[in-house]
Design an enzyme around this catalytic site. Sequence first.
Site, PDB file in Angstrom:
ATOM      1  N   MET A   1       0.800  -1.197   0.000  1.00  0.00           N
ATOM      2  CA  MET A   1       0.000   0.000   0.000  1.00  0.00           C
ATOM      3  C   MET A   1       0.839   1.256   0.000  1.00  0.00           C
ATOM      4  O   MET A   1       0.757   2.051  -0.884  1.00  0.00           O
ATOM      5  CB  MET A   1      -0.979   0.016   1.161  1.00  0.00           C
ATOM      6  CG  MET A   1      -0.381  -0.222   2.527  1.00  0.00           C
ATOM      7  SD  MET A   1      -1.560   0.035   3.857  1.00  0.00           S
ATOM      8  CE  MET A   1      -1.805   1.783   3.810  1.00  0.00           C
ATOM      9  N   CYS A   2       1.745   1.493   0.875  1.00  0.00           N
ATOM     10  CA  CYS A   2       2.519   2.733   0.911  1.00  0.00           C
ATOM     11  C   CYS A   2       3.969   2.455   0.526  1.00  0.00           C
ATOM     12  O   CYS A   2       4.391   1.315   0.389  1.00  0.00           O
ATOM     13  CB  CYS A   2       2.465   3.359   2.297  1.00  0.00           C
ATOM     14  SG  CYS A   2       0.800   3.663   2.906  1.00  0.00           S
TER      15      CYS A   2
END
Length: 260
Positions: A1-2
Amino acid sequence: MCRHIAYVGPPVALGEVLVEPAHGLYRQSWEPRRQRYGTVNADGFGVGWYADRGGDGDGVRDPVPARYRRAGPIWADLSFADLARVVRTGALLAAVRDATLSGADAEAAAAPYAAGPWLFSHNGAVRGWPGSLAPLAARLPADEVLSLEARNDSALVWALVLHRLRGGDEPGQALADTVYDVAAAAPGSRLNLLLTDGETICATAWGDTLWYLAEAGRGRTVVASEPYDDDPGWREVPDRTVLAATRTDVLLTPLKEPPA
């Protein structure tokens, strides 16, 4: 995700670490090369850095970091381009965000989180949030829960880490024990955590990618979700590992699986 990154070493402009590399964090916001979950990190970004307290290059560093965070994509922020060009630091932590769940916390949900000398980021997601971590949240003092910067899983994970740091745990141990607790409460969670006080970097690899570039001869270390260039010195951190680094040393310690 990040995607996230931390740097300690000789003073450099923010852009030398985040923007100028061919595959730096700036580009990873829209074109990551090794991201396993999600494709675009456009739900906010942030950078925290430690400033020269005297402003005269004498190496006396302000122990409390500054932060610049926004809710939108890093490429759309023209002010950041100027900031990255002129601000110099010997230590930073930055992240671009792909939100697990959309929310109303805007830039407050963007890493890095901060307290005292610490900067923190979480790359991953807590399975079953928020109910899965309710028992862990109940262990925290009420004022710490009420002081959460945002209403997301990363902010609570940071509160758990910070509670251990304030209790006297060493940084690596605080990260490892928090990972154990969260992984036991929410199996299947991805818990790549990144922490710095401006002198050291600690991180965990638990479910997503983590790499480091150690250049002892130059007195600098970079720890990141993925390499920002094709330097052959980059090394991948094995999954289920805690990393502790200074400008000249990197120590990797295996993490065990939580009991079933």
